[in-house]
Design a protein around this motif. Structure first.
Motif, PDB file in Angstrom:
ATOM      1  N   LYS A 250       0.820  -1.211   0.000  1.00 54.23           N
ATOM      2  CA  LYS A 250       0.000   0.000   0.000  1.00 54.23           C
ATOM      3  C   LYS A 250       0.853   1.259   0.000  1.00 54.23           C
ATOM      4  CE  LYS A 250      -3.812  -0.705   0.485  1.00 54.23           C
ATOM      5  NZ  LYS A 250      -4.734  -1.158  -0.558  1.00 54.23           N
ATOM      6  N   SER A 251       1.991   1.237   0.686  1.00 56.25           N
ATOM      7  CA  SER A 251       2.840   2.425   0.799  1.00 56.25           C
ATOM      8  C   SER A 251       4.077   2.360  -0.084  1.00 56.25           C
ATOM      9  CB  SER A 251       3.248   2.643   2.264  1.00 56.25           C
ATOM     10  OG  SER A 251       2.125   2.937   3.056  1.00 56.25           O
ATOM     11  N   ALA A 252       4.067   1.459  -1.068  1.00 55.69           N
ATOM     12  CA  ALA A 252       5.072   1.453  -2.137  1.00 55.69           C
ATOM     13  C   ALA A 252       6.507   1.390  -1.624  1.00 55.69           C
ATOM     14  CB  ALA A 252       4.901   2.687  -3.036  1.00 55.69           C
ATOM     15  N   GLN A 253       6.815   0.352  -0.864  1.00 56.24           N
ATOM     16  CA  GLN A 253       8.176   0.124  -0.399  1.00 56.24           C
ATOM     17  C   GLN A 253       8.773  -1.071  -1.154  1.00 56.24           C
ATOM     18  OE1 GLN A 253       9.669   2.289   2.402  1.00 56.24           O
ATOM     19  NE2 GLN A 253       8.128   3.242   1.094  1.00 56.24           N
ATOM     20  N   ILE A 254      10.083  -1.147  -1.169  1.00 61.69           N
ATOM     21  CA  ILE A 254      10.756  -2.275  -1.801  1.00 61.69           C
ATOM     22  C   ILE A 254      10.247  -3.563  -1.172  1.00 61.69           C
ATOM     23  CG2 ILE A 254      12.987  -3.436  -2.013  1.00 61.69           C
ATOM     24  CD1 ILE A 254      14.299  -0.708  -2.254  1.00 61.69           C
ATOM     25  N   PRO A 255       9.821  -4.560  -1.957  1.00 57.75           N
ATOM     26  CA  PRO A 255       9.913  -4.671  -3.413  1.00 57.75           C
ATOM     27  C   PRO A 255       8.612  -4.352  -4.144  1.00 57.75           C
ATOM     28  CG  PRO A 255       9.471  -6.820  -2.488  1.00 57.75           C
ATOM     29  CD  PRO A 255       9.469  -5.861  -1.327  1.00 57.75           C
ATOM     30  N   LEU A 256       7.600  -3.835  -3.438  1.00 56.33           N
ATOM     31  CA  LEU A 256       6.278  -3.640  -4.044  1.00 56.33           C
ATOM     32  C   LEU A 256       5.997  -2.172  -4.350  1.00 56.33           C
ATOM     33  CD1 LEU A 256       4.186  -6.102  -1.817  1.00 56.33           C
ATOM     34  CD2 LEU A 256       5.259  -6.547  -4.029  1.00 56.33           C
ATOM     35  N   TYR A 257       7.015  -1.454  -4.813  1.00 59.67           N
ATOM     36  CA  TYR A 257       6.862  -0.023  -5.058  1.00 59.67           C
ATOM     37  C   TYR A 257       6.551   0.319  -6.513  1.00 59.67           C
ATOM     38  CZ  TYR A 257      11.304  -0.158  -7.459  1.00 59.67           C
ATOM     39  OH  TYR A 257      12.294  -0.450  -8.361  1.00 59.67           O
ATOM     40  N   THR A 258       6.666  -0.642  -7.425  1.00 58.59           N
ATOM     41  CA  THR A 258       6.679  -0.327  -8.853  1.00 58.59           C
ATOM     42  C   THR A 258       5.356   0.217  -9.375  1.00 58.59           C
ATOM     43  OG1 THR A 258       6.161  -2.644  -9.335  1.00 58.59           O
ATOM     44  CG2 THR A 258       8.477  -2.017  -9.348  1.00 58.59           C
ATOM     45  N   TRP A 259       4.262  -0.013  -8.645  1.00 59.03           N
ATOM     46  CA  TRP A 259       2.967   0.470  -9.132  1.00 59.03           C
ATOM     47  C   TRP A 259       2.832   1.980  -9.017  1.00 59.03           C
ATOM     48  CZ3 TRP A 259      -0.436   3.216  -6.110  1.00 59.03           C
ATOM     49  CH2 TRP A 259      -0.211   3.185  -4.735  1.00 59.03           C
ATOM     50  N   LEU A 260       3.518   2.583  -8.040  1.00 58.67           N
ATOM     51  CA  LEU A 260       3.278   3.990  -7.742  1.00 58.67           C
ATOM     52  C   LEU A 260       3.735   4.930  -8.861  1.00 58.67           C
ATOM     53  CD1 LEU A 260       2.038   5.781  -5.598  1.00 58.67           C
ATOM     54  CD2 LEU A 260       4.261   5.969  -4.519  1.00 58.67           C
ATOM     55  N   GLN A 336      10.169   9.521   0.328  1.00 59.24           N
ATOM     56  CA  GLN A 336       9.709  10.112   1.583  1.00 59.24           C
ATOM     57  C   GLN A 336       8.948   9.105   2.442  1.00 59.24           C
ATOM     58  OE1 GLN A 336      10.678  13.262   2.566  1.00 59.24           O
ATOM     59  NE2 GLN A 336      11.917  12.989   0.734  1.00 59.24           N
ATOM     60  N   LEU A 337       8.222   8.204   1.800  1.00 56.40           N
ATOM     61  CA  LEU A 337       7.573   7.131   2.552  1.00 56.40           C
ATOM     62  C   LEU A 337       8.618   6.236   3.205  1.00 56.40           C
ATOM     63  CD1 LEU A 337       4.757   6.222   0.012  1.00 56.40           C
ATOM     64  CD2 LEU A 337       4.405   7.134   2.306  1.00 56.40           C
ATOM     65  N   GLY A 338       9.742   6.049   2.514  1.00 56.10           N
ATOM     66  CA  GLY A 338      10.838   5.298   3.111  1.00 56.10           C
ATOM     67  C   GLY A 338      11.333   5.955   4.387  1.00 56.10           C
ATOM     68  N   TYR A 339      11.401   7.289   4.392  1.00 56.30           N
ATOM     69  CA  TYR A 339      11.763   8.012   5.617  1.00 56.30           C
ATOM     70  C   TYR A 339      10.806   7.673   6.757  1.00 56.30           C
ATOM     71  CZ  TYR A 339      15.491  11.273   4.336  1.00 56.30           C
ATOM     72  OH  TYR A 339      16.691  11.822   4.008  1.00 56.30           O
ATOM     73  N   MET A 340       9.519   7.667   6.436  1.00 54.96           N
ATOM     74  CA  MET A 340       8.513   7.407   7.477  1.00 54.96           C
ATOM     75  C   MET A 340       8.657   5.995   8.033  1.00 54.96           C
ATOM     76  SD  MET A 340       5.244   9.130   5.574  1.00 54.96           S
ATOM     77  CE  MET A 340       5.526  10.534   4.478  1.00 54.96           C
ATOM     78  N   PHE A 341       8.892   5.022   7.161  1.00 55.91           N
ATOM     79  CA  PHE A 341       9.055   3.654   7.644  1.00 55.91           C
ATOM     80  C   PHE A 341      10.353   3.495   8.420  1.00 55.91           C
ATOM     81  CE2 PHE A 341       5.766   2.476   4.530  1.00 55.91           C
ATOM     82  CZ  PHE A 341       5.004   1.634   5.324  1.00 55.91           C
ATOM     83  N   ALA A 342      11.395   4.190   7.987  1.00 58.01           N
ATOM     84  CA  ALA A 342      12.645   4.135   8.748  1.00 58.01           C
ATOM     85  C   ALA A 342      12.430   4.650  10.162  1.00 58.01           C
ATOM     86  CB  ALA A 342      13.725   4.951   8.032  1.00 58.01           C
TER      87      ALA A 342
END
Length: 687
Positions: A250-260, A336-342
């Motif tokens: 849902k939040s497009a992180q590796i490895p499921l980011y390609t849809w965004l 930026q979503l990666g920042y939030m998950f980090a």
């Protein structure tokens, strides 16, 4: 007003029903389109009502400090039944219930506030579109599902909203369904999200088996009795892994980011809504909502932090060389979503939500600004723009504010939220800090690259009409978002500044009752202020370095960018082609899935159809042919033989029936004579 917070998601649902049904009726029954002014007054009006209700509810909640949450159950959605759980049979019951606490309060303000501005902007951007009512019906439905997701009081009801925003994203991304690329992008978003949702479902099933309930209050109170799983992966870790897989989709992180990035095929307001404040932040919200679970699964939290940091850096490198303005912003969103998950993975849940909020302001502004540029030039390639500053001053200045904010310029909203994440990373894991710090510098570089190529330098656009500023319906939301991008971070001042001016971190204090930080994660204050200043200075220097390189390459001496691209052609191509991840996924998964499908089709055609359906058909045909021959030659032959015998006998008998009395008398005499002769012969022969 807080007592009526449950009405907040219902108004967008009513807007969807009214606009959607009336639009269909007008098209099919009356053969004319629904009045556009009626459409946007209804569609925008219901979001405005939801926003004002949200403001009132949050103010009441903040004022009533003794009451940490409000809950409203409208009805039982799934009636109670018994299912096996760890403690025996457990009653499964899902409520259509809403929960207002500090976390959901922040989310509804962001969703309805930014969503309202995007709806207003859309009235100008989509005015000439033929599917006006359909667009706003989808947008209202999306808002209903997103508000349901963040206000749900249990995991199963949240999952309904979770799936609902997935469906709406498919409808909105593929809005221009007559374009193959849009249809493919919508399907890609839908399929990739289903992959993540499979993990989410596994996590939910494990959660019910473990706790016997989907209710937040039941799960979080029960998990308090569990010890942190530091030695090995236990059931809590497995639950969190399943939930996090759903979040990566849902939040497009590796490895499921390609849809965004492909989701840019939808209208620009859709990109702003999906990428800024709603769908893509759902995964971050879900992880923070589940902080009592993740806090007891430290190994999973480390995985979350690593995935987030790597995604932040990975997506930022791709954005460096992209040419499509919306695609640059899409990879920026992934980063930026990666920042939030980090931040969430490091236990800084408040920092993650803080950045989610500020990011909603400046990223929505950036997308709407990009839409304003496209509305004027009908061009998305930054290499074919340039010199738009004088033609579109409002769009330029607002996008400049957003660019400064996302780059971490001091005293803007992005500076405060990103600095908080970097500070927490510095305290917990220096490696995560280093990756996030480098990504911050890349962010400043590619964002100013976008700004300089679009608005500065010589004019490179080729249009029949000179560019012009967008109408007020589009520029007013830009100005409001620019103001929020400036002041939005002051609700969460960092400790070092708060101690200097005597102002506490109101955002952190407000969220504390709803967010449970893991043991061992503490905010460094007081004696750590000096280190925080060092980290802050380092982040400012990195942002300044990114700005300086972009200024040198794309404003001062543009030939340097061409030289660098030629000198490292392989690297430029690798980044421009997005590390060939899409091609790799096609080779490993998409094409193999097609091959598997073709194999099943061949098996079905040759084995199932050939030996089964077609074979049984041929066997039936052959048996029917043999049965027909047997019926014709044997059964019919016997019947015909009986008929012919009867016919021959009847012909012989007919010859005796001549109708002459003398013949009948003669036959009778002959018969009597024969009978008497036989009798006498037999009598005479008897002993």
């Amino acid at each position: 007003m807080a007592d009526y917070f449950w009405l907040i998601p219902l108004f967008p649902a009513a807007g969807f029903a009214l606009v959607g049904l009336l639009g269909l009726y007008s098209n099919w029954a009356l053969r004319h389109k629904l009045n556009k002014r009626f459409v946007h007054w209804v569609a925008v009006g219901v979001i405005a009502v939801s926003f004002f209700l949200s403001c009132g509810a949050v103010i009441d909640l903040y004022a009533a400090r003794h009451q940490e949450s409000l809950e409203k159950v409208l009805f039982v959605w799934i009636p109670a039944g018994n299912l096996p759980a760890a403690g025996g049979l457990a009653r499964v019951q899902a409520e259509w219930g809403y929960l207002l606490d500090p976390l959901s309060a922040v989310m509804i303000l962001v969703v309805t506030g930014v969503g309202l501005l995007i709806h207003i902007y859309s009235t100008g951007y989509m005015w000439e579109d033929d599917g006006y009512y359909r667009f706003f019906a989808y947008m209202n439905l999306f808002m209903f599902m997103m508000l349901t997701l963040v206000l749900a009081n249990n995991y199963l009801f949240m999952f309904m909203g979770w799936e609902g925003v997935g469906l709406c994203s498919y409808l909105l991304i593929g809005y221009y369904f007559d374009r193959k690329s849009a249809g493919d992008a919508g399907k890609k978003a839908f399929v990739v999200n289903r992959v993540g949702d499979a993990g989410f479902l596994v996590g939910l099933m494990l959660l019910f088996v473990t706790f016997g309930s989907f209710q937040y209050r039941d799960v979080f109170s029960a998990v308090a009795g569990f010890a942190p799983e530091t030695a090995a992966l236990g059931v809590l870790s497995l639950i969190c892994i399943g939930l996090f897989i759903g979040a990566t989709g849902k939040s497009a992180q590796i490895p499921l980011y390609t849809w965004l990035p492909d989701a840019m095929e939808g209208p620009t307001p859709v990109s702003a809504l999906i990428h800024a404040a709603t769908m893509v932040t759902a995964g971050v919200y879900m992880v923070v909502r589940s902080s009592p679970l993740f806090g007891r699964a430290p190994k999973v939290m480390f995985v979350v932090a690593v995935v987030g940091a790597v995604t932040a850096l990975f997506a930022a490198t791709i954005a460096l060389v992209q040419r499509d303005i919306k695609r640059i912003l899409a990879y920026s969103t992934v980063s930026q979503l990666g920042y939030m998950f980090a931040a969430a993975g490091l236990g800084a849940f408040v920092a993650a939500i803080f950045h989610l909020m500020t990011h909603a302001f400046f990223k929505a502004l950036l997308f709407l600004g990009a839409g304003s540029v496209y509305h004027s030039t009908h061009e998305l390639d930054v290499m074919k723009m340039g010199g738009l500053k004088k033609h579109m001053p409002t769009t330029y200045w607002t996008m400049l504010v957003a660019t400064l904010a996302i780059s971490g310029a001091p005293l803007l909203s992005g500076f405060f939220s990103k600095d908080e994440i970097l500070w927490q990373a510095w305290n917990v894991h220096k490696g995560i800090w280093l990756v996030a710090w480098v990504a911050a510098g890349l962010t400043a570089f590619y964002m100013f690259r976008l700004l300089f190529l679009t608005f500065h330098g010589k004019e490179r656009f080729d249009t029949h009409h000179p560019p012009h500023e967008s109408p007020k319906k589009m520029t007013v939301p830009l100005v409001i978002l620019a103001i929020l991008a400036v002041i939005g971070g002051y609700v969460g001042l960092p400790a070092m500044i708060g101690h200097l001016i005597g102002v506490p971190n109101h955002f952190e204090h407000f969220l504390q009752p709803a967010v449970q930080a893991p043991e061992g994660v503490e905010h460094a204050i007081g004696e750590s202020a000096f280190q925080e200043w060092i980290v802050t200075v380092l982040s400012i220097l990195m942002a300044a370095a990114g700005f300086s390189v972009a200024y040198l390459f794309y404003l001062k001496r543009q030939e340097l960018a061409d030289r660098a691209a030629k000198a490292a052609q392989w690297a430029h191509t690798l980044l421009y082609r997005k590390y060939y991840v899409d091609e790799l996924y096609d080779a490993l998964f998409v094409n193999r899935a097609k091959d598997l499908g073709n194999g099943f089709w061949a098996f079905d055609r040759k084995v199932v159809d050939g030996l089964g359906v077609d074979g049984s058909g041929r066997l039936t045909l052959w048996s029917a042919t043999l049965s027909g021959l047997f019926d014709l030659r044997v059964v019919d032959g016997i019947v015909n033989l009986v008929g012919r015998t009867t016919d021959a006998g009847s012909r012989a008998m007919r010859r005796l029936q001549t109708g002459l009395v003398q013949r009948y008398a003669l036959v009778m005499i002959v018969g009597v004579f024969a009978f008497l002769s036989l009798y006498l012969w037999l009598f005479r022969a008897a002993p």
